[in-house]
Each structure stands twice: as C-alpha cells, then as structure tokens.
Write a protein that holds these residues in place. Structure first.
Motif, PDB file in Angstrom:
ATOM      1  N   TYR A 107       0.839  -1.205   0.000  1.00 47.68           N
ATOM      2  CA  TYR A 107       0.000   0.000   0.000  1.00 47.68           C
ATOM      3  C   TYR A 107       0.875   1.256   0.000  1.00 47.68           C
ATOM      4  O   TYR A 107       0.574   2.233  -0.697  1.00 47.68           O
ATOM      5  CB  TYR A 107      -0.926   0.038   1.225  1.00 47.68           C
ATOM      6  CG  TYR A 107      -1.862  -1.150   1.362  1.00 47.68           C
ATOM      7  CD1 TYR A 107      -2.324  -1.828   0.229  1.00 47.68           C
ATOM      8  CD2 TYR A 107      -2.284  -1.601   2.609  1.00 47.68           C
ATOM      9  CE1 TYR A 107      -3.165  -2.910   0.355  1.00 47.68           C
ATOM     10  CE2 TYR A 107      -3.135  -2.684   2.737  1.00 47.68           C
ATOM     11  CZ  TYR A 107      -3.563  -3.345   1.602  1.00 47.68           C
ATOM     12  OH  TYR A 107      -4.403  -4.429   1.723  1.00 47.68           O
ATOM     13  N   GLN A 110       2.325   1.678  -3.457  1.00 45.18           N
ATOM     14  CA  GLN A 110       1.299   2.145  -4.412  1.00 45.18           C
ATOM     15  C   GLN A 110       1.041   3.640  -4.211  1.00 45.18           C
ATOM     16  O   GLN A 110       0.939   4.399  -5.177  1.00 45.18           O
ATOM     17  CB  GLN A 110       0.006   1.342  -4.203  1.00 45.18           C
ATOM     18  CG  GLN A 110       0.102  -0.089  -4.704  1.00 45.18           C
ATOM     19  CD  GLN A 110      -1.010  -0.982  -4.181  1.00 45.18           C
ATOM     20  OE1 GLN A 110      -1.682  -0.661  -3.197  1.00 45.18           O
ATOM     21  NE2 GLN A 110      -1.200  -2.119  -4.829  1.00 45.18           N
ATOM     22  N   THR A 111       0.938   4.055  -2.946  1.00 45.02           N
ATOM     23  CA  THR A 111       0.680   5.466  -2.641  1.00 45.02           C
ATOM     24  C   THR A 111       1.811   6.341  -3.195  1.00 45.02           C
ATOM     25  O   THR A 111       1.558   7.358  -3.835  1.00 45.02           O
ATOM     26  CB  THR A 111       0.590   5.641  -1.103  1.00 45.02           C
ATOM     27  OG1 THR A 111      -0.339   4.692  -0.604  1.00 45.02           O
ATOM     28  CG2 THR A 111       0.126   7.022  -0.724  1.00 45.02           C
ATOM     29  N   ASP A 130     -11.692   6.858  -3.055  1.00 46.35           N
ATOM     30  CA  ASP A 130     -11.264   5.507  -3.419  1.00 46.35           C
ATOM     31  C   ASP A 130     -12.509   4.693  -3.738  1.00 46.35           C
ATOM     32  O   ASP A 130     -13.355   4.457  -2.849  1.00 46.35           O
ATOM     33  CB  ASP A 130     -10.452   4.871  -2.284  1.00 46.35           C
ATOM     34  CG  ASP A 130      -9.778   3.567  -2.727  1.00 46.35           C
ATOM     35  OD1 ASP A 130      -9.553   3.389  -3.944  1.00 46.35           O
ATOM     36  OD2 ASP A 130      -9.478   2.729  -1.855  1.00 46.35           O
ATOM     37  N   ARG A 138      -5.685   1.393   2.278  1.00 41.51           N
ATOM     38  CA  ARG A 138      -4.935   2.322   1.410  1.00 41.51           C
ATOM     39  C   ARG A 138      -5.295   3.771   1.731  1.00 41.51           C
ATOM     40  O   ARG A 138      -4.449   4.654   1.683  1.00 41.51           O
ATOM     41  CB  ARG A 138      -5.210   2.035  -0.063  1.00 41.51           C
ATOM     42  CG  ARG A 138      -4.598   0.745  -0.553  1.00 41.51           C
ATOM     43  CD  ARG A 138      -4.773   0.611  -2.055  1.00 41.51           C
ATOM     44  NE  ARG A 138      -4.316  -0.686  -2.514  1.00 41.51           N
ATOM     45  CZ  ARG A 138      -5.069  -1.785  -2.564  1.00 41.51           C
ATOM     46  NH1 ARG A 138      -6.324  -1.741  -2.177  1.00 41.51           N
ATOM     47  NH2 ARG A 138      -4.580  -2.932  -2.994  1.00 41.51           N
ATOM     48  N   GLU A 141      -3.160   5.318   4.284  1.00 44.62           N
ATOM     49  CA  GLU A 141      -1.848   5.772   3.778  1.00 44.62           C
ATOM     50  C   GLU A 141      -1.985   7.162   3.150  1.00 44.62           C
ATOM     51  O   GLU A 141      -1.150   8.042   3.376  1.00 44.62           O
ATOM     52  CB  GLU A 141      -1.300   4.783   2.735  1.00 44.62           C
ATOM     53  CG  GLU A 141      -1.097   3.359   3.245  1.00 44.62           C
ATOM     54  CD  GLU A 141      -0.047   3.253   4.333  1.00 44.62           C
ATOM     55  OE1 GLU A 141       0.942   4.012   4.293  1.00 44.62           O
ATOM     56  OE2 GLU A 141      -0.224   2.410   5.237  1.00 44.62           O
TER      57      GLU A 141
END
Ligand code: ZN
Length: 344
Positions: A107, A110-111, A130, A138, A141
């Motif tokens: 996560y 990805q962030t 999201d 996520r 984050e």
C-alpha cells in the motif's frame, strides 16, 4: 489446481461471441483465448471462456455475467482485512504479520507511485475518492500524506467500518450509482485498486470517474494486465485468469489507454505496481492452494503450509518481477494514471 475441461466433440456447439464486444475498445472482433477456465477458489461451479479482442488484445468473459449474478461469486473471506484471524489467536498473529510484511509495504509503495506520477509531494488537503475502498487500508496511507479521503464501496458493513472506526466519510454505492452521490468535479484524485476487472461496464465506470474529477485531476486505476510476460508464461493457469468469474475481463495496456482516452482523459501513463505485489501473482499461480480464502476461511492445516510455501516463492520471484516491470515494461499489475484536461 486448475484444470481445463475439453467438451466432447459430439456435444461441442460452435463457439460464437454473438453480440459481445471488448469492454475496453468496443471492438466486436473476438476470438476464444482460454476455454474451460474454472474458479481457482472452487467456489463458483462451471467452466468459462475468455475471448480476446483482435484490436487491443484485452480479454473478456463471454457470456458476460450480469450485475445481478456477481454478488454470489464472492466467498465470505475474499479480501485482506486486519480482522481475518477471527477467533484464532494464531491466525490473528498471522494476519498481522502478513499486513506488516506484505500488504502494508504494498500500500505504501502504491501510494508513493501515485503521488510521483501526479507530481505531488503532499496531499495538501486535496480531495480523494477511493472507489471499491474495502476496509480503507490504502486510504489510511493517503490520509497520512494530507489528503481529505473519502471511501465508496458496495458492502454496507465496510462503509460503516470506515465511518465509525476510521472516521473516514464513506458511501455505499457502486460504479453505476456513484455519480448520483457525488456532484461532478468533486475530487482531485480518484483511486480504484483492482476493481475494473470485476465490473461489467468498464467504459461507463471510467467515464463516471472522469465526471467526478476536477479539471487537472487524476485517475489512478490499478489493474492486472493480460499482455504481461507473466500472463504469457502461465497462460490459462495465471491467477488473474482463474479468478473468473469474479474477473470479468483482463485489459492490455493498450486497452486501458483506449478506454481512458474514450472517456476524455488527456495524458495517460502506466506505472508498475510494487514488485512484491507482482511477485504475489507468480506465487499464487504456482502454489494454487495458498489462497487467502482457504487459509483464513478454513480450519485445516494444508492451506497454511501452502501459504508458507507461497510466501517463499513470492520473495524469490521479486527480482524477476522487477526485471519484468522496469526493463521489459510488461508488468503483471500496473497503475494506469490518467489526467483530466484543464486545471492549469
Ligand atoms: Zn479491445
């Protein structure tokens, strides 16, 4: 283990895709790609066929399940959450360990990738939605980075959890109704992680997300790519193929770019997902008994052993996935970053 069933020639009806079309570029030029695909979780009986688009190369299930059929395809334990251990102390410890060793690093990576692609270093109060947010792991984050985060999910318990436990505004809706909840131009960033391949009307969903973005806003859509080297190597045994009928389609990079352009997006770039997550796809394709559903949904020892072996295969596959993602540019999992024109 996934097996392919070959129908008796005498009973084999001529295969036709009828009126079906590619969910990404709308072409009707479809050819059978994988016949007799069975659910890797053994949850949904029957066998299905992925057809491949002659224009963009994306794959689609024909016949396409209807929206009404979809909820029955998902077992009670399907996505990762911190509460997966339930009553078992050992499994609670295991889910914590998996979170810290596998899911959270994923996560965070990805962030960071999304932020870098947008050219942002901080959230600075930007509004983020999201779509298909699950339990918001996520979103946490992104909130740490200073975004004003919002969740959207079809599961009422997930939405309640976000509102009550995480203090995150969340709505219960799907991609076909999200535009009735949020006005156009509400968000600077819309993220959607591994949702596109589960929905029947991909182009309408991407168009809906386009409308919800402010001019200059970004869509970050993570998807598995059927034109990955990994997908070629595993063929009909690739985890993203045997996730049918929960996976309704599998795009190519060209298919996602076509769908984003059709919605009105200007700049579209594709960045690889974390190599660890991509390596998880290799492990799940090779060690088919290591599923989250079996590990946490059953009390048997066998899935636990398979999961331990799978973890070893995953970490061993990271160098290959780094090579596939960065040198070959043919990643198995990628984040499609598409910018809405305007906004300076
Ligand atoms: Zn196509």
């Amino acid at each position: 283990m996934t097996t392919l069933t070959a129908p008796e020639p005498a009973t084999l009806a001529p295969m036709t895709s009828g009126e079906a079309s590619c969910l990404y570029c709308c072409s009707h030029d479809l050819q059978p790609l994988y016949v007799g695909v069975q659910d890797r979780l053994g949850y949904v009986p029957g066998a299905r066929t992925f057809w491949q688009c002659g224009e963009c190369g994306s794959a689609v299930l024909v016949p396409l399940p209807t929206t009404a059929e979809l909820p029955a395809f998902y077992p009670p334990v399907y996505s990762f959450t911190l509460e997966l251990g339930g009553q078992s102390r050992f499994k609670r410890l295991l889910s914590r360990a998996e979170y810290h060793l596998f899911f959270r690093p994923q996560y965070t990576a990805q962030t960071r990738r999304v932020m870098r692609a947008c050219g942002w270093t901080r959230g600075d109060g930007k509004a983020l939605l999201d779509v298909g947010c699950g339990r918001g792991l996520r979103l946490l984050e992104f909130r740490r980075l200073g975004f004003q985060v919002h969740g959207l999910d079809v599961q009422p318990d997930v939405v309640r959890y976000l509102r009550d436990e995480l203090d995150i505004p969340a709505e219960c809706a799907d991609v076909s109704t999200m535009n009735q909840i949020h006005p156009p131009g509400s968000f600077d960033l819309i993220t959607t992680f591994f949702l596109i391949e589960h929905i029947p009307d991909v182009r309408a969903a991407i168009a809906g997300m386009f409308d919800l973005l402010r001019p200059g806003g970004w869509l970050a859509a993570a998807v598995p790519f059927i034109d990955a080297v990994q997908a070629r190597v595993f063929g009909s045994r690739w985890i993203n193929v045997t996730e049918a009928p929960r996976h309704l389609s599998l795009p190519t990079q060209a298919g996602m770019i076509a769908a984003c352009r059709a919605a009105g997006f200007g700049r579209v770039v594709i960045v690889p997902d974390s190599a660890l997550n991509c390596a998880g796809q290799v492990a799940s394709s090779l060690v088919t008994g290591a599923t989250l559903t079996h590990t946490y949904g059953q009390s048997r020892l066998r899935p636990l052993i398979a999961r331990a072996i799978g973890a070893g295969v995953m970490f061993a596959s990271v160098p290959w996935c780094l090579f596939e993602n960065t040198v070959l540019g043919r990643m198995s999992l990628g984040i499609v970053m598409a910018r809405k024109p305007g906004g300076g």
